[in-house]
Enzyme design. Structure first.
Site, mmCIF file in Angstrom:
data_model
loop_
_atom_site.group_PDB
_atom_site.id
_atom_site.type_symbol
_atom_site.label_atom_id
_atom_site.label_comp_id
_atom_site.label_asym_id
_atom_site.label_seq_id
_atom_site.Cartn_x
_atom_site.Cartn_y
_atom_site.Cartn_z
ATOM 1 N N ASN A 1 34.587 34.315 32.896
ATOM 2 C CA ASN A 1 35.151 35.610 32.107
ATOM 3 C C ASN A 1 36.707 35.544 32.406
ATOM 4 O O ASN A 1 37.301 36.096 33.482
ATOM 5 C CB ASN A 1 34.711 37.013 32.787
ATOM 6 C CG ASN A 1 35.201 38.193 32.204
ATOM 7 O OD1 ASN A 1 36.033 38.110 31.171
ATOM 8 N ND2 ASN A 1 34.969 39.379 32.795
ATOM 9 N N TRP A 2 37.411 35.265 31.166
ATOM 10 C CA TRP A 2 39.126 35.098 31.432
ATOM 11 C C TRP A 2 39.678 36.530 31.611
ATOM 12 O O TRP A 2 40.837 36.621 31.792
ATOM 13 C CB TRP A 2 39.473 34.338 30.435
ATOM 14 C CG TRP A 2 39.488 32.727 30.731
ATOM 15 C CD1 TRP A 2 38.811 32.142 31.827
ATOM 16 C CD2 TRP A 2 40.212 31.719 30.004
ATOM 17 N NE1 TRP A 2 38.976 30.878 31.882
ATOM 18 C CE2 TRP A 2 39.939 30.699 30.706
ATOM 19 C CE3 TRP A 2 41.142 31.626 29.023
ATOM 20 C CZ2 TRP A 2 40.255 29.247 30.474
ATOM 21 C CZ3 TRP A 2 41.467 30.328 28.743
ATOM 22 C CH2 TRP A 2 41.290 29.218 29.418
ATOM 23 N N LYS A 3 38.725 37.629 30.856
ATOM 24 C CA LYS A 3 39.432 38.897 30.845
ATOM 25 C C LYS A 3 40.946 38.793 29.897
ATOM 26 O O LYS A 3 40.726 38.015 28.995
ATOM 27 C CB LYS A 3 39.666 39.523 32.334
ATOM 28 C CG LYS A 3 38.448 39.324 33.292
ATOM 29 C CD LYS A 3 38.488 40.310 34.339
ATOM 30 C CE LYS A 3 37.249 40.070 35.246
ATOM 31 N NZ LYS A 3 37.257 40.768 36.495
ATOM 32 N N HIS B 1 30.545 45.156 30.562
ATOM 33 C CA HIS B 1 31.317 44.913 31.916
ATOM 34 C C HIS B 1 31.784 46.149 32.340
ATOM 35 O O HIS B 1 32.292 46.919 31.666
ATOM 36 C CB HIS B 1 32.498 43.721 31.646
ATOM 37 C CG HIS B 1 33.202 43.285 32.736
ATOM 38 N ND1 HIS B 1 34.082 44.049 33.472
ATOM 39 C CD2 HIS B 1 32.941 41.970 33.201
ATOM 40 C CE1 HIS B 1 34.189 43.357 34.589
ATOM 41 N NE2 HIS B 1 33.710 42.154 34.439
ATOM 42 N N GLU C 1 34.594 46.929 33.773
ATOM 43 C CA GLU C 1 35.834 47.301 33.234
ATOM 44 C C GLU C 1 36.100 48.047 32.041
ATOM 45 O O GLU C 1 36.806 48.764 31.711
ATOM 46 C CB GLU C 1 36.752 45.987 33.487
ATOM 47 C CG GLU C 1 36.941 45.642 34.911
ATOM 48 C CD GLU C 1 37.253 43.886 34.824
ATOM 49 O OE1 GLU C 1 37.741 43.334 33.697
ATOM 50 O OE2 GLU C 1 37.486 43.619 36.045
ATOM 51 N N GLU D 1 26.939 42.762 39.127
ATOM 52 C CA GLU D 1 28.258 42.780 39.477
ATOM 53 C C GLU D 1 28.636 43.935 40.156
ATOM 54 O O GLU D 1 28.963 45.089 39.698
ATOM 55 C CB GLU D 1 29.450 42.635 38.444
ATOM 56 C CG GLU D 1 29.159 41.204 37.477
ATOM 57 C CD GLU D 1 30.350 40.824 36.907
ATOM 58 O OE1 GLU D 1 30.929 39.849 36.969
ATOM 59 O OE2 GLU D 1 30.945 41.641 35.919
ATOM 60 N N GLY E 1 36.936 41.055 41.762
ATOM 61 C CA GLY E 1 38.604 40.974 41.989
ATOM 62 C C GLY E 1 39.117 41.524 43.387
ATOM 63 O O GLY E 1 40.198 41.637 43.201
ATOM 64 N N SER F 1 33.923 38.240 42.841
ATOM 65 C CA SER F 1 34.651 37.457 43.698
ATOM 66 C C SER F 1 33.862 36.196 44.158
ATOM 67 O O SER F 1 34.245 35.516 45.173
ATOM 68 C CB SER F 1 35.187 38.272 45.107
ATOM 69 O OG SER F 1 36.002 39.384 44.555
ATOM 70 N N GLY G 1 35.275 35.789 37.422
ATOM 71 C CA GLY G 1 36.570 36.176 36.694
ATOM 72 C C GLY G 1 37.561 35.183 37.138
ATOM 73 O O GLY G 1 37.936 34.184 36.609
ATOM 74 N N GLY G 2 38.297 35.758 38.145
ATOM 75 C CA GLY G 2 39.577 34.987 38.469
ATOM 76 C C GLY G 2 39.457 33.606 39.086
ATOM 77 O O GLY G 2 40.389 32.810 38.253
HETATM 78 P P1 PGA Z 1 36.070 38.164 39.789
HETATM 79 O O1 PGA Z 1 35.601 38.886 38.367
HETATM 80 O O2 PGA Z 1 35.280 37.020 39.823
HETATM 81 O O3 PGA Z 1 37.388 38.100 39.692
HETATM 82 O O4 PGA Z 1 35.700 39.179 40.893
HETATM 83 C C1 PGA Z 1 34.150 38.884 38.140
HETATM 84 C C2 PGA Z 1 34.098 39.770 36.934
HETATM 85 O O5 PGA Z 1 34.722 40.863 36.746
HETATM 86 O O6 PGA Z 1 32.996 39.328 35.795
#
Ligand code: PGA
Length: 253
Positions: A8-10, A93, A95, A163, A169, A208, A229-230
């Protein structure tokens, strides 16, 4: 069940970043083609078409609107994402639930839009730190699953991503035992709602995930993959997570 490692590149990435997708694809095919792990990456809407044109694995959207078209400035619909080359989308998600105030009902409508357009869905659920500390995590998460799953859903179009919000993050991850317990609760809920089909829905862990913790998390009971994500932004960080998802007797992608 085959595991799914999804990125997930956000709100990250430009055309220059697509070289990372080439490197991920090369790592998968370099090991002789058919990997034992499904790989997918959700990218910003601006990158769906160019990413889908060159990636050897599934490219998806990070969100879609529930309607197919209309007066929704700034949004993209499932058929638009599909036309651009997306084969799946993330919905719900945290966010977006937090930043855009998305409700379970809206998440359900988005999942229904994906189902309607024959696209796969990665539907995210997760509790806040306050909810976990109050002992409500399981109730919150299973309620989200109940309220966001389209009626009559089933089959392999769907993955649930658990999640915990406090792990996204932050560098903090849930313990393997906590993840296994939550995934078991989600599995019970899916089976209750979908019958036998609920056994076939992949339940991903997200929050994470890195090369260091991936193997332990990915081989915990009822963990069928990861949403990353990251660590999905570069091949150097993402490929080791894909490798960690392989059946444990295999050594390379
Ligand atoms: P993260 O993000 O791996 O950077 O914690 C995961 C996500 O939000 O899908």
């Amino acid at each position: 069940m085959r595991k799914l490692v999804a990125g997930n590149w956000k709100m990250n990435g430009t055309l220059a970043s697509l070289a990372e997708l080439d490197a991920i694809g090369a790592a998968i095919t370099g090991a002789g083609g058919g990997s034992a792990v499904d790989v997918a990456v959700a990218v910003p809407a601006t990158l769906i078409a160019p990413a889908a044109a060159r990636a050897s694995f599934g490219i998806g959207a990070e969100d879609v609107h529930s309607a197919d078209s209309g007066a929704h400035t700034g949004c993209i619909s499932a058929p638009m994402a599909k036309e651009a080359g997306a084969v799946f989308s993330i919905v719900g998600h945290s966010e977006r639930r937090a930043g855009q105030g998305e409700t379970d009902a809206e998440v359900k409508a988005k999942a229904e839009a994906l189902l309607r357009h024959r696209m796969d869905a990665i539907l995210c659920v997760g509790e806040t730190l306050d909810q976990r500390e109050a002992g409500d995590a399981e109730a919150v998460v299973t309620a989200q699953v109940r309220a966001s799953l389209p009626d009559g859903a089933g089959g392999d179009w769907l993955a649930i991503a658990y999640e915990p919000i406090w792990a996204i993050g932050t560098g903090r991850t849930a313990t393997v035992d906590d993840v296994a317990a939550m995934h078991a609760a989600i599995r019970r809920t899916l089976v209750e709602l979908l019958g036998e089909e609920g056994e076939g829905v992949r339940i991903l862990y997200g929050g994470s995930v890195t090369a260091d913790n991936a193997a332990a998390l990915l081989h915990a009971p009822n963990v069928d993959g990861a949403l990353v994500g990251g660590a999905s932004l570069t091949a150097a960080k993402f490929v080791p997570i894909i490798e960690a998802a392989l059946p444990q007797t295999r050594a390379a992608v």
